[in-house]
Scaffold this motif. Structure first.
Motif, mmCIF file in Angstrom:
data_model
loop_
_atom_site.group_PDB
_atom_site.id
_atom_site.type_symbol
_atom_site.label_atom_id
_atom_site.label_comp_id
_atom_site.label_asym_id
_atom_site.label_seq_id
_atom_site.Cartn_x
_atom_site.Cartn_y
_atom_site.Cartn_z
ATOM 1 N N GLY A 1 43.240 29.289 44.635
ATOM 2 C CA GLY A 1 44.184 28.230 44.953
ATOM 3 C C GLY A 1 45.022 27.794 43.774
ATOM 4 N N ARG A 2 45.106 28.651 42.761
ATOM 5 C CA ARG A 2 45.913 28.351 41.580
ATOM 6 C C ARG A 2 47.279 29.034 41.702
ATOM 7 N NH1 ARG A 2 41.889 25.508 41.546
ATOM 8 N NH2 ARG A 2 40.537 25.158 39.744
ATOM 9 N N VAL A 3 48.087 28.900 40.657
ATOM 10 C CA VAL A 3 49.395 29.540 40.644
ATOM 11 C C VAL A 3 49.221 31.046 40.872
ATOM 12 C CG1 VAL A 3 49.255 29.664 38.103
ATOM 13 C CG2 VAL A 3 51.467 29.954 39.242
ATOM 14 N N PRO A 4 49.951 31.633 41.824
ATOM 15 C CA PRO A 4 49.792 33.068 42.103
ATOM 16 C C PRO A 4 50.599 33.933 41.136
ATOM 17 C CG PRO A 4 51.361 32.138 43.632
ATOM 18 C CD PRO A 4 50.868 30.986 42.783
ATOM 19 N N ARG A 5 50.519 33.614 39.889
ATOM 20 C CA ARG A 5 51.191 34.333 38.809
ATOM 21 C C ARG A 5 50.334 34.185 37.551
ATOM 22 N NH1 ARG A 5 53.763 35.518 42.624
ATOM 23 N NH2 ARG A 5 56.028 35.776 42.880
ATOM 24 N N LEU A 6 50.536 35.092 36.591
ATOM 25 C CA LEU A 6 49.856 34.965 35.306
ATOM 26 C C LEU A 6 50.718 34.129 34.368
ATOM 27 C CD1 LEU A 6 47.629 35.793 33.245
ATOM 28 C CD2 LEU A 6 49.162 37.673 32.591
ATOM 29 N N PRO A 7 50.250 32.950 33.938
ATOM 30 C CA PRO A 7 51.019 32.170 32.961
ATOM 31 C C PRO A 7 50.938 32.842 31.587
ATOM 32 C CG PRO A 7 49.365 30.819 34.106
ATOM 33 C CD PRO A 7 49.031 32.247 34.354
ATOM 34 N N LEU A 8 52.090 33.224 31.057
ATOM 35 C CA LEU A 8 52.124 33.936 29.783
ATOM 36 C C LEU A 8 53.006 33.172 28.797
ATOM 37 C CD1 LEU A 8 51.131 36.590 28.435
ATOM 38 C CD2 LEU A 8 53.350 37.570 29.041
ATOM 39 N N PRO A 9 52.420 32.525 27.787
ATOM 40 C CA PRO A 9 53.223 31.838 26.773
ATOM 41 C C PRO A 9 53.828 32.839 25.790
ATOM 42 C CG PRO A 9 50.885 31.590 26.291
ATOM 43 C CD PRO A 9 50.975 32.327 27.595
ATOM 44 N N ILE A 10 55.101 32.683 25.502
ATOM 45 C CA ILE A 10 55.780 33.598 24.588
ATOM 46 C C ILE A 10 56.717 32.813 23.673
ATOM 47 C CG2 ILE A 10 55.673 35.646 26.068
ATOM 48 C CD1 ILE A 10 58.460 35.031 27.046
ATOM 49 N N LEU B 1 43.096 27.731 30.237
ATOM 50 C CA LEU B 1 42.821 26.798 31.331
ATOM 51 C C LEU B 1 43.935 25.767 31.473
ATOM 52 C CD1 LEU B 1 38.990 26.175 30.848
ATOM 53 C CD2 LEU B 1 40.096 27.414 32.714
ATOM 54 N N LEU B 2 44.424 25.258 30.336
ATOM 55 C CA LEU B 2 45.511 24.282 30.383
ATOM 56 C C LEU B 2 46.765 24.881 31.008
ATOM 57 C CD1 LEU B 2 45.177 22.552 26.879
ATOM 58 C CD2 LEU B 2 44.676 21.537 29.114
ATOM 59 N N PHE B 3 47.078 26.120 30.642
ATOM 60 C CA PHE B 3 48.266 26.758 31.200
ATOM 61 C C PHE B 3 48.113 27.016 32.694
ATOM 62 C CE2 PHE B 3 49.730 27.728 26.860
ATOM 63 C CZ PHE B 3 51.089 27.497 27.019
ATOM 64 N N VAL B 4 46.927 27.400 33.126
ATOM 65 C CA VAL B 4 46.710 27.622 34.559
ATOM 66 C C VAL B 4 46.907 26.319 35.329
ATOM 67 C CG1 VAL B 4 44.957 28.132 36.305
ATOM 68 C CG2 VAL B 4 45.232 29.645 34.337
ATOM 69 N N GLN B 5 46.328 25.240 34.834
ATOM 70 C CA GLN B 5 46.442 23.954 35.526
ATOM 71 C C GLN B 5 47.891 23.472 35.574
ATOM 72 O OE1 GLN B 5 43.732 21.739 33.101
ATOM 73 N NE2 GLN B 5 41.914 22.659 34.012
ATOM 74 N N ALA B 6 48.573 23.520 34.418
ATOM 75 C CA ALA B 6 49.954 23.034 34.365
ATOM 76 C C ALA B 6 50.893 23.933 35.165
ATOM 77 C CB ALA B 6 50.417 22.948 32.912
ATOM 78 N N SER B 7 50.668 25.239 35.108
ATOM 79 C CA SER B 7 51.523 26.169 35.843
ATOM 80 C C SER B 7 51.334 26.027 37.345
ATOM 81 C CB SER B 7 51.225 27.614 35.414
ATOM 82 O OG SER B 7 51.534 27.806 34.050
ATOM 83 N N ALA C 1 39.712 31.912 35.773
ATOM 84 C CA ALA C 1 39.826 31.636 34.338
ATOM 85 C C ALA C 1 39.511 32.884 33.520
ATOM 86 C CB ALA C 1 38.882 30.500 33.956
ATOM 87 N N ILE C 2 38.469 33.610 33.921
ATOM 88 C CA ILE C 2 38.103 34.842 33.218
ATOM 89 C C ILE C 2 39.218 35.878 33.346
ATOM 90 C CG2 ILE C 2 36.496 36.799 33.248
ATOM 91 C CD1 ILE C 2 34.330 34.730 34.117
ATOM 92 N N ALA C 3 39.789 35.985 34.533
ATOM 93 C CA ALA C 3 40.874 36.946 34.757
ATOM 94 C C ALA C 3 42.083 36.621 33.891
ATOM 95 C CB ALA C 3 41.268 36.952 36.234
ATOM 96 N N THR C 4 42.403 35.332 33.794
ATOM 97 C CA THR C 4 43.548 34.920 32.980
ATOM 98 C C THR C 4 43.334 35.279 31.518
ATOM 99 O OG1 THR C 4 44.030 33.088 34.490
ATOM 100 C CG2 THR C 4 44.958 32.952 32.273
ATOM 101 N N PHE C 5 42.155 34.965 31.003
ATOM 102 C CA PHE C 5 41.898 35.225 29.588
ATOM 103 C C PHE C 5 41.808 36.725 29.307
ATOM 104 C CE2 PHE C 5 39.328 34.876 25.604
ATOM 105 C CZ PHE C 5 40.284 34.180 24.879
ATOM 106 N N LEU C 6 41.272 37.480 30.267
ATOM 107 C CA LEU C 6 41.228 38.935 30.113
ATOM 108 C C LEU C 6 42.646 39.507 30.068
ATOM 109 C CD1 LEU C 6 39.556 41.544 30.012
ATOM 110 C CD2 LEU C 6 39.502 41.520 32.513
ATOM 111 N N ALA C 7 43.507 39.014 30.952
ATOM 112 C CA ALA C 7 44.901 39.467 30.959
ATOM 113 C C ALA C 7 45.618 39.042 29.683
ATOM 114 C CB ALA C 7 45.623 38.917 32.184
ATOM 115 N N TRP C 8 45.307 37.847 29.198
ATOM 116 C CA TRP C 8 45.881 37.413 27.924
ATOM 117 C C TRP C 8 45.485 38.362 26.800
ATOM 118 C CZ3 TRP C 8 46.090 31.540 26.459
ATOM 119 C CH2 TRP C 8 47.011 30.889 27.303
#
Length: 273
Positions: free
Chosen positions: A205-214, A106-112, A85-92
């Protein structure tokens, strides 16, 4: 018990840095530490702790643990999820979308993760339009499509106007790439970089990609609104529930006191030659 984990190397405008995390047994992190060296990072994490017998370093920090007299053990799932979660938000933040908030990340990670596990691109291609009906707090019908390219880029796009996919193909055929990018849409792009985020998500164990909303349109690329982000999350979950034998799915989201229903209807399964 505290678990010490590393994130990175994280690219900066000049060079890279390591991000060091101290995470409790339940997954609650302390403030991250930014250091160039594992020993310095771990030393900063344990500063002020009277009893380091309750500290466990992940195996990637084994050398630093040996030098500082700490134990080594694989981190629990809660710690791995917290790091992801920290990595995702840092990348965002590095991509300019952190204004959506950590809750949306967190929602995007779960849904993705649901979307990636379902692999809808094995049934449909990016030229097949989905009907995406949004009702409730916001009402609109989008034209959706799933995509998965050879370079690893995948995701889900929701175009604002009917007929957009046909128009997109027409523009691409005539070499009008900029006009194609200007078609109004919101999307989730599942990016194969940055590596530190992808690795952290994969390890958890999550999506092996960065979910990026655009969001795209005549004025260029921007960040979707909070409402549009929730529509994307619901659409990801709905598409993840589709199959050739289950061509329709519903996903609901609650925004404050308002509720939105997102119903997705899939086209016929692509026929392979």
């Amino acid at each position: 018990m505290f678990h010490l984990l590393k994130l990175g190397p994280v690219p900066l405008s000049m060079g890279t840095t390591g991000v060091y995390l101290r995470i409790g047994e339940s997954g609650d992190p302390s403030a991250p530490v930014f250091e160039q060296d594992d020993v310095a990072g771990v030393r900063a994490l344990i500063a002020g702790l009277e009893d380091t017998s309750q500290v466990l370093c992940e195996p990637a920090l084994a050398d630093a643990a040996l030098e500082l007299g700490l134990s080594v053990a694989p981190p629990p799932q809660a710690a791995l999820s917290s790091r992801a979660a920290i990595a995702t938000f840092l990348a965002w933040g590095q991509r300019g979308v952190s204004g959506l908030g950590s809750d949306k990340a967190l929602l995007f990670v779960q849904a993705s993760t649901e979307y990636w596990s379902a692999r809808p691109w094995t049934h449909w291609d990016d030229g097949q339009p989905f009907v995406v009906d949004v009702t409730g707090a916001h009402e609109h019908t989008y034209e959706g499509c799933v995509f998965h390219a050879d370079d690893g880029l995948a995701g889900l796009a929701l175009y604002e106007r009917p007929g957009s996919l046909a128009r997109l193909l027409e523009l691409q055929v005539h070499g009008q790439g900029e006009e194609a990018k200007a078609l109004p849409a919101i999307a989730v792009s599942l990016e194969p970089s940055p590596a530190y985020a992808v690795e952290a998500l994969s390890a958890a164990g999550r999506v092996p990609r960065l979910p990026l909303p655009i969001k795209s349109g005549p004025h260029g690329v921007s960040v979707p609104s909070s409402l549009e982000s929730l529509i994307l999350v619901a659409a990801l979950r709905a598409v993840a529930r589709l199959s050739p034998t289950q061509p329709e799915a519903l996903s609901s989201m609650v925004a404050g006191e308002a509720r939105m229903d997102v119903r997705v209807r899939a086209p016929a399964q692509r026929v392979r030659n």
